[in-house]
Design an enzyme around this catalytic site. Sequence first.
Site, PDB file in Angstrom:
ATOM      1  N   VAL A 186       0.836  -1.212   0.000  1.00  0.00           N
ATOM      2  CA  VAL A 186       0.000   0.000   0.000  1.00  0.00           C
ATOM      3  C   VAL A 186       0.871   1.262   0.000  1.00  0.00           C
ATOM      4  O   VAL A 186       0.575   2.238  -0.698  1.00  0.00           O
ATOM      5  CB  VAL A 186      -0.978  -0.004   1.201  1.00  0.00           C
ATOM      6  CG1 VAL A 186      -1.885   1.222   1.164  1.00  0.00           C
ATOM      7  CG2 VAL A 186      -1.824  -1.266   1.193  1.00  0.00           C
ATOM      8  N   LYS A 225      11.147  -0.793   8.568  1.00  0.00           N
ATOM      9  CA  LYS A 225      11.695  -1.679   9.601  1.00  0.00           C
ATOM     10  C   LYS A 225      12.997  -2.343   9.147  1.00  0.00           C
ATOM     11  O   LYS A 225      13.989  -2.358   9.860  1.00  0.00           O
ATOM     12  CB  LYS A 225      10.635  -2.740   9.925  1.00  0.00           C
ATOM     13  CG  LYS A 225      10.892  -3.511  11.189  1.00  0.00           C
ATOM     14  CD  LYS A 225       9.660  -4.294  11.614  1.00  0.00           C
ATOM     15  CE  LYS A 225       9.333  -5.412  10.645  1.00  0.00           C
ATOM     16  NZ  LYS A 225       8.217  -6.252  11.038  1.00  0.00           N
ATOM     17  N   LYS A 274      -6.915  -2.277   9.152  1.00  0.00           N
ATOM     18  CA  LYS A 274      -8.257  -2.643   9.614  1.00  0.00           C
ATOM     19  C   LYS A 274      -8.255  -3.413  10.927  1.00  0.00           C
ATOM     20  O   LYS A 274      -9.160  -3.252  11.746  1.00  0.00           O
ATOM     21  CB  LYS A 274      -9.012  -3.421   8.532  1.00  0.00           C
ATOM     22  CG  LYS A 274      -8.277  -4.608   7.934  1.00  0.00           C
ATOM     23  CD  LYS A 274      -7.740  -4.317   6.555  1.00  0.00           C
ATOM     24  CE  LYS A 274      -6.593  -5.261   6.246  1.00  0.00           C
ATOM     25  NZ  LYS A 274      -6.446  -5.602   4.884  1.00  0.00           N
ATOM     26  N   GLU A 327     -10.459   5.305   5.085  1.00  0.00           N
ATOM     27  CA  GLU A 327     -11.247   4.758   3.971  1.00  0.00           C
ATOM     28  C   GLU A 327     -10.568   3.529   3.353  1.00  0.00           C
ATOM     29  O   GLU A 327     -11.221   2.568   2.951  1.00  0.00           O
ATOM     30  CB  GLU A 327     -11.433   5.841   2.910  1.00  0.00           C
ATOM     31  CG  GLU A 327     -12.421   5.528   1.836  1.00  0.00           C
ATOM     32  CD  GLU A 327     -13.866   5.484   2.328  1.00  0.00           C
ATOM     33  OE1 GLU A 327     -14.367   4.357   2.437  1.00  0.00           O
ATOM     34  OE2 GLU A 327     -14.474   6.529   2.592  1.00  0.00           O
ATOM     35  N   GLY A 330      -0.173  -9.783  -4.061  1.00  0.00           N
ATOM     36  CA  GLY A 330      -0.192  -8.788  -2.985  1.00  0.00           C
ATOM     37  C   GLY A 330      -1.569  -8.533  -2.407  1.00  0.00           C
ATOM     38  O   GLY A 330      -1.781  -7.540  -1.721  1.00  0.00           O
ATOM     39  N   GLU A 342      -3.291 -11.096   3.193  1.00  0.00           N
ATOM     40  CA  GLU A 342      -2.578 -10.623   4.369  1.00  0.00           C
ATOM     41  C   GLU A 342      -1.285 -11.434   4.521  1.00  0.00           C
ATOM     42  O   GLU A 342      -1.189 -12.543   3.990  1.00  0.00           O
ATOM     43  CB  GLU A 342      -3.447 -10.829   5.617  1.00  0.00           C
ATOM     44  CG  GLU A 342      -4.742 -10.054   5.599  1.00  0.00           C
ATOM     45  CD  GLU A 342      -4.516  -8.556   5.461  1.00  0.00           C
ATOM     46  OE1 GLU A 342      -3.937  -7.952   6.360  1.00  0.00           O
ATOM     47  OE2 GLU A 342      -4.926  -7.985   4.430  1.00  0.00           O
ATOM     48  N   ASP A 349     -10.315 -10.933   8.365  1.00  0.00           N
ATOM     49  CA  ASP A 349     -10.122  -9.637   7.688  1.00  0.00           C
ATOM     50  C   ASP A 349     -11.472  -8.984   7.328  1.00  0.00           C
ATOM     51  O   ASP A 349     -11.701  -7.817   7.663  1.00  0.00           O
ATOM     52  CB  ASP A 349      -9.217  -9.848   6.461  1.00  0.00           C
ATOM     53  CG  ASP A 349      -9.078  -8.593   5.633  1.00  0.00           C
ATOM     54  OD1 ASP A 349      -8.177  -7.786   5.925  1.00  0.00           O
ATOM     55  OD2 ASP A 349      -9.875  -8.411   4.703  1.00  0.00           O
ATOM     56  N   LYS A 406     -13.288  -5.357   8.883  1.00  0.00           N
ATOM     57  CA  LYS A 406     -13.897  -4.299   8.054  1.00  0.00           C
ATOM     58  C   LYS A 406     -15.369  -4.096   8.431  1.00  0.00           C
ATOM     59  O   LYS A 406     -15.862  -2.972   8.466  1.00  0.00           O
ATOM     60  CB  LYS A 406     -13.766  -4.669   6.572  1.00  0.00           C
ATOM     61  CG  LYS A 406     -12.298  -4.681   6.112  1.00  0.00           C
ATOM     62  CD  LYS A 406     -12.114  -5.426   4.802  1.00  0.00           C
ATOM     63  CE  LYS A 406     -10.667  -5.428   4.355  1.00  0.00           C
ATOM     64  NZ  LYS A 406     -10.391  -6.404   3.280  1.00  0.00           N
TER      65      LYS A 406
END
Length: 425
Positions: free
Chosen positions: A33, A57, A115, A139, A197, A200, A211, A215
Site C-alpha cells: 500500500v 523496519k 483494519k 477509507e 499482494g 494478508e 479480515d 472491516k
Amino acid sequence: MVTDNLNETSYNNHDHHTRHPRLRLGVFGFGCVGQGLYHVLHETQGVKAEIKKICVKTKNKQRPLAEDLFTFNKEEILNNPDIDVVVELIDDAAAAFEIVKAALQNGKSVVTANKKMLAEHLEEIYQLQKKYNKAVLYEGAVCGSIPILRNLEEYYDNDLLNSIEGIFNGSTNFILTKVFEEKKNYLDALKQAQDLGFAESDPSLDVKGFDPKYKLVIAMAHTFGVFVTPEEVINIGIDKISDLDLKFARENNYTIKLIARAFKEGGKVFGFVAPQFIEATNPLASVRNEFNAVQVQGAFAEKQLFIGKGAGSYPTGSAVLSDISALSYDYAYEYKKRHQLSGLVYSNDLLVEAFVSFDADHAIKIQDFEQFESGYSALGKQYMAGLVKLEKLKEWSQTPGVGIILAPNAKFVSASKQTEKLQLA
Ligand code: HSE
C-alpha cells in the site's frame, strides 16, 4: 475537527477556504500500500501533499527511492514539527496503534489502512480524536477503493439504513473465482492471491474470515453507531469448503461468496461473516476476482450497490490518497449515527438458515436445528439444512470436518422473534 455535537459551528468539512497549501506527510511502511500511495500521489497534480519521510523496519533492503527519504527511527516522523500528517501503513496492528496514539498526542492527523488495528481499538480512537482534536481517516481500511465510509457518514447521514452487506475481502473472492471459473485448486489460487499482494501476510486472516470481520466492525460503527469488538462478531471462513459443496453449487447454478453483513432489527444490530450460496441472478455473483461489493439498504432509498477493487497496491493507495486530500480541508468523521441511533444494542441472538456438512463420525443431530428443513448423504458426507442458532454455527465452524455455508437468500430470524412465534403457535 472531531465534534460530539452536530450543532457545533466549528465543524467545517465544506469550507474549502481552509484548504492547506501543502500537506507534509510522514509515512510508516513501504510495502504494497505504501508503494501504491507513492505512485498515485506522484501521478496527481490535484492533491497538494509531499512525502517528507518514510519509516521502515528492514535495513539493508534495496528500495526504489533515494536513501535519505527513509528512516528507521519513528521519532524522526512523530517528533518532526515539519510533518502534519502521519500515514500509517504497516502490518503490525499493535505497533500501528502506538504510532496512531503518538501521532495524535503530537498534534498530527492520521491516515491509516490498518483494519485489524482499527477494529480492535475503534472506540479508543474515536475518543482520542476528540481529546486531541485531530482526525483519523481510514477509507483504505474498508473494501479498498470503494468509498464506503465517507458515503456512510455524509450521504447516508440519517438513521434510515437497515443493512450493509457484501464481499469485503478481495483474496477470498479471488480464490473462489479461480476455483469456480478455472477449476483451480484452492491452495494454488491462494498462492496466486499472495503473489499478487492481495492476501494478508498471515493469509488465515483472509480465508478464515477475520479480515472481512475487521472491516465489518468498522463499517458497523459508521452505519449504526455501535462500537463492537472483533471478538464479539462471529466469522466463518472459506477454508472448509469441500468438493461436494462446489459440486452442489454448480449443479444448482449457484456460486459461493464470503459475505459480511450487518443489519438492525427491533433495537438490535446483528453482524457476522460467513460463506453463502449465491444465485446466478444475484448481482454479487458477478463480482469477481479481487473486486469487493458493498450493498446498503435504506428504509426508503432501498438498495444501492458499490463495486470496486478491494485489494491491491494502487486501488488501496488511491483510497489512502483520498483521505490525505480530505485532510487538506480538515475533514473528520463525525460518527453521526452515534448521535442518531443511540440505544441500538449489538447481539448474536439470531437464527440463520444454513447448510451444514459433516463426516459420518460427527454427531450433528436434527435436534440441533431450531427448524430442520432437509438432509441427505452423499460421497461419505452428510448434509443438513435448516435454521440454526448463530452461536451453534460458531461452535461447528471450529470443529474439524464440519463445513457451513449459508442458504441462498438465507432467512435470518432474531431469536426473540422466534420465541414470540413459538408462543403464538
Ligand atoms: N487481504 C485483504 C483482502 C487486503 O484480500 O481483501 C485488502 O484489505
